[in-house]
Scaffold this motif. Structure first.
Motif, PDB file in Angstrom:
ATOM      1  N   ALA A 173       9.652  -0.131  19.641  1.00 47.68           N
ATOM      2  CA  ALA A 173       9.317  -0.581  18.283  1.00 47.68           C
ATOM      3  C   ALA A 173       8.341  -1.752  18.359  1.00 47.68           C
ATOM      4  CB  ALA A 173      10.586  -0.972  17.524  1.00 47.68           C
ATOM      5  N   TRP A 174       8.561  -2.643  19.304  1.00 47.70           N
ATOM      6  CA  TRP A 174       7.634  -3.758  19.506  1.00 47.70           C
ATOM      7  C   TRP A 174       6.240  -3.227  19.851  1.00 47.70           C
ATOM      8  CZ3 TRP A 174       6.212  -8.489  18.710  1.00 47.70           C
ATOM      9  CH2 TRP A 174       5.224  -9.069  19.517  1.00 47.70           C
ATOM     10  N   ALA A 175       6.185  -2.277  20.773  1.00 49.77           N
ATOM     11  CA  ALA A 175       4.902  -1.729  21.206  1.00 49.77           C
ATOM     12  C   ALA A 175       4.165  -1.065  20.040  1.00 49.77           C
ATOM     13  CB  ALA A 175       5.106  -0.740  22.351  1.00 49.77           C
ATOM     14  N   GLN A 176       4.896  -0.338  19.188  1.00 46.89           N
ATOM     15  CA  GLN A 176       4.271   0.278  18.011  1.00 46.89           C
ATOM     16  C   GLN A 176       3.746  -0.785  17.061  1.00 46.89           C
ATOM     17  OE1 GLN A 176       7.036   2.866  16.065  1.00 46.89           O
ATOM     18  NE2 GLN A 176       6.560   4.600  17.383  1.00 46.89           N
ATOM     19  N   PHE A 177       4.526  -1.816  16.848  1.00 43.32           N
ATOM     20  CA  PHE A 177       4.112  -2.908  15.968  1.00 43.32           C
ATOM     21  C   PHE A 177       2.826  -3.560  16.490  1.00 43.32           C
ATOM     22  CE2 PHE A 177       4.146  -7.382  14.721  1.00 43.32           C
ATOM     23  CZ  PHE A 177       4.249  -7.264  13.341  1.00 43.32           C
ATOM     24  N   VAL A 178       2.792  -3.823  17.779  1.00 47.33           N
ATOM     25  CA  VAL A 178       1.616  -4.450  18.392  1.00 47.33           C
ATOM     26  C   VAL A 178       0.392  -3.541  18.282  1.00 47.33           C
ATOM     27  CG1 VAL A 178       0.620  -5.207  20.598  1.00 47.33           C
ATOM     28  CG2 VAL A 178       2.918  -5.936  19.945  1.00 47.33           C
ATOM     29  N   GLU A 179       0.553  -2.267  18.591  1.00 52.47           N
ATOM     30  CA  GLU A 179      -0.583  -1.346  18.534  1.00 52.47           C
ATOM     31  C   GLU A 179      -1.120  -1.231  17.112  1.00 52.47           C
ATOM     32  OE1 GLU A 179      -1.897   3.210  19.675  1.00 52.47           O
ATOM     33  OE2 GLU A 179       0.136   2.540  20.134  1.00 52.47           O
ATOM     34  N   ALA A 180      -0.229  -1.078  16.143  1.00 52.87           N
ATOM     35  CA  ALA A 180      -0.676  -0.976  14.750  1.00 52.87           C
ATOM     36  C   ALA A 180      -1.373  -2.260  14.315  1.00 52.87           C
ATOM     37  CB  ALA A 180       0.512  -0.675  13.842  1.00 52.87           C
ATOM     38  N   THR A 181      -0.844  -3.400  14.709  1.00 54.75           N
ATOM     39  CA  THR A 181      -1.449  -4.682  14.338  1.00 54.75           C
ATOM     40  C   THR A 181      -2.831  -4.838  14.948  1.00 54.75           C
ATOM     41  OG1 THR A 181       0.742  -5.676  14.125  1.00 54.75           O
ATOM     42  CG2 THR A 181      -1.117  -7.186  14.382  1.00 54.75           C
ATOM     43  N   ARG A 182      -2.972  -4.476  16.209  1.00 55.49           N
ATOM     44  CA  ARG A 182      -4.284  -4.573  16.871  1.00 55.49           C
ATOM     45  C   ARG A 182      -5.317  -3.660  16.199  1.00 55.49           C
ATOM     46  NH1 ARG A 182      -1.972  -4.723  22.998  1.00 55.49           N
ATOM     47  NH2 ARG A 182      -1.645  -6.981  23.092  1.00 55.49           N
ATOM     48  N   LEU A 183      -4.922  -2.438  15.891  1.00 55.37           N
ATOM     49  CA  LEU A 183      -5.850  -1.514  15.245  1.00 55.37           C
ATOM     50  C   LEU A 183      -6.220  -1.981  13.846  1.00 55.37           C
ATOM     51  CD1 LEU A 183      -4.390   1.902  16.452  1.00 55.37           C
ATOM     52  CD2 LEU A 183      -6.630   0.936  17.019  1.00 55.37           C
ATOM     53  N   LEU A 184      -5.254  -2.532  13.125  1.00 62.92           N
ATOM     54  CA  LEU A 184      -5.547  -3.037  11.780  1.00 62.92           C
ATOM     55  C   LEU A 184      -6.537  -4.197  11.824  1.00 62.92           C
ATOM     56  CD1 LEU A 184      -2.071  -2.829  10.046  1.00 62.92           C
ATOM     57  CD2 LEU A 184      -4.164  -1.633   9.356  1.00 62.92           C
ATOM     58  N   LYS A 185      -6.469  -4.999  12.865  1.00 57.61           N
ATOM     59  CA  LYS A 185      -7.422  -6.114  12.997  1.00 57.61           C
ATOM     60  C   LYS A 185      -8.848  -5.602  13.116  1.00 57.61           C
ATOM     61  CE  LYS A 185      -6.328 -10.110  15.009  1.00 57.61           C
ATOM     62  NZ  LYS A 185      -5.986 -11.054  16.075  1.00 57.61           N
ATOM     63  N   THR A 186      -9.027  -4.484  13.784  1.00 55.52           N
ATOM     64  CA  THR A 186     -10.384  -3.965  13.966  1.00 55.52           C
ATOM     65  C   THR A 186     -10.804  -3.027  12.830  1.00 55.52           C
ATOM     66  OG1 THR A 186      -9.608  -2.124  15.338  1.00 55.52           O
ATOM     67  CG2 THR A 186     -10.248  -4.146  16.478  1.00 55.52           C
ATOM     68  N   GLU A 187      -9.857  -2.271  12.279  1.00 58.72           N
ATOM     69  CA  GLU A 187     -10.205  -1.276  11.259  1.00 58.72           C
ATOM     70  C   GLU A 187     -10.053  -1.786   9.832  1.00 58.72           C
ATOM     71  OE1 GLU A 187      -8.222   2.438  12.031  1.00 58.72           O
ATOM     72  OE2 GLU A 187      -8.698   2.347  14.164  1.00 58.72           O
ATOM     73  N   GLY A 188      -9.328  -2.866   9.651  1.00 59.35           N
ATOM     74  CA  GLY A 188      -9.128  -3.404   8.313  1.00 59.35           C
ATOM     75  C   GLY A 188      -7.874  -2.844   7.644  1.00 59.35           C
ATOM     76  N   LEU A 189      -7.450  -3.500   6.593  1.00 65.80           N
ATOM     77  CA  LEU A 189      -6.219  -3.133   5.899  1.00 65.80           C
ATOM     78  C   LEU A 189      -6.387  -1.994   4.905  1.00 65.80           C
ATOM     79  CD1 LEU A 189      -4.781  -6.695   5.163  1.00 65.80           C
ATOM     80  CD2 LEU A 189      -3.999  -5.064   6.889  1.00 65.80           C
ATOM     81  N   THR A 190      -7.635  -1.661   4.578  1.00 62.62           N
ATOM     82  CA  THR A 190      -7.869  -0.598   3.606  1.00 62.62           C
ATOM     83  C   THR A 190      -8.836   0.431   4.170  1.00 62.62           C
ATOM     84  OG1 THR A 190      -9.682  -1.843   2.593  1.00 62.62           O
ATOM     85  CG2 THR A 190      -7.488  -2.126   1.627  1.00 62.62           C
ATOM     86  N   ILE A 191      -8.809   1.603   3.547  1.00 66.28           N
ATOM     87  CA  ILE A 191      -9.758   2.670   3.874  1.00 66.28           C
ATOM     88  C   ILE A 191     -10.370   3.172   2.564  1.00 66.28           C
ATOM     89  CG2 ILE A 191      -8.599   3.413   5.999  1.00 66.28           C
ATOM     90  CD1 ILE A 191      -7.426   5.762   4.339  1.00 66.28           C
ATOM     91  N   GLU A 192     -11.550   3.738   2.678  1.00 60.84           N
ATOM     92  CA  GLU A 192     -12.185   4.345   1.511  1.00 60.84           C
ATOM     93  C   GLU A 192     -11.875   5.835   1.525  1.00 60.84           C
ATOM     94  OE1 GLU A 192     -13.572   2.766  -0.983  1.00 60.84           O
ATOM     95  OE2 GLU A 192     -13.193   0.872   0.052  1.00 60.84           O
ATOM     96  N   ALA A 193     -11.403   6.343   0.391  1.00 62.14           N
ATOM     97  CA  ALA A 193     -11.077   7.762   0.253  1.00 62.14           C
ATOM     98  C   ALA A 193     -11.638   8.260  -1.072  1.00 62.14           C
ATOM     99  CB  ALA A 193      -9.556   7.946   0.306  1.00 62.14           C
ATOM    100  N   LYS A 194     -11.503   9.556  -1.321  1.00 60.64           N
ATOM    101  CA  LYS A 194     -11.977  10.126  -2.590  1.00 60.64           C
ATOM    102  C   LYS A 194     -11.345   9.415  -3.784  1.00 60.64           C
ATOM    103  CE  LYS A 194     -12.485  14.760  -0.714  1.00 60.64           C
ATOM    104  NZ  LYS A 194     -11.979  16.122  -0.770  1.00 60.64           N
ATOM    105  N   GLN A 195     -10.091   9.015  -3.614  1.00 58.38           N
ATOM    106  CA  GLN A 195      -9.353   8.360  -4.695  1.00 58.38           C
ATOM    107  C   GLN A 195      -9.753   6.896  -4.861  1.00 58.38           C
ATOM    108  OE1 GLN A 195      -8.116   9.775  -1.963  1.00 58.38           O
ATOM    109  NE2 GLN A 195      -6.471  11.217  -2.436  1.00 58.38           N
ATOM    110  N   GLY A 196     -10.549   6.382  -3.967  1.00 59.81           N
ATOM    111  CA  GLY A 196     -10.958   4.984  -3.997  1.00 59.81           C
ATOM    112  C   GLY A 196     -10.448   4.248  -2.772  1.00 59.81           C
TER     113      GLY A 196
END
Length: 152
Positions: A79-102
């Protein structure tokens, strides 16, 4: 559903001494498991294995681990490893994404939150939360007698 029962060792560390918990009740030690740390699973990913190496020595020193805790401890570390991986990716990809819905929350936000909840749940079982640490510190016997403390 009520609160999860704490291991006897944690209740004793937070307790009054002489085998009593914080409320003065006798702590049932339960079955006499061998108190030694479990072997780390070979399949843990790098981050989970690092967390295993970080927490096991302290938990073992407190007598909180037994070989039968391997699966629960592995789940905590993953669970720690998943938390760390998701946090690292969010730092580079950002908290939001652009989709058809906005603009939408990044899917990793949900993964990070779920991993964080699971992490906290497993951490509480091993006394690894800040509140449990404070409770352990209050109950630790440093060998000094406090004659001015009416509750000692």
């Amino acid at each position: 559903m009520g609160r999860t029962a704490q291991p006897a060792a944690l209740r004793l560390l937070k307790g009054r001494g002489d085998g009593k918990d914080a409320a003065g009740r006798t702590v049932n030690q339960g079955p006499a498991f061998t108190r030694e740390p479990p072997a780390a699973p070979t399949w843990l990913n790098r981050e989970a294995a690092a967390e295993w190496r970080r927490v096991v020595p302290g938990l073992a020193r407190l007598g909180l681990l037994k070989p039968e805790d391997r699966a629960a401890l592995a789940a905590y570390c993953e669970a720690w490893a998943q938390f760390v991986e998701a946090t690292r990716l969010l730092k580079t990809e950002g908290l939001t994404i652009e989709a058809k819905q906005g603009t939408l929350p990044h899917p990793l936000v949900g993964i990070q939150r779920a991993a964080g909840r699971e992490l906290r749940a497993w951490a509480a079982h091993f006394g690894l939360t800040p509140s449990t640490e404070q409770a352990l510190a209050r109950g630790a016997d440093d060998g000094k007698e406090d004659k001015d403390n009416p509750f000692a």
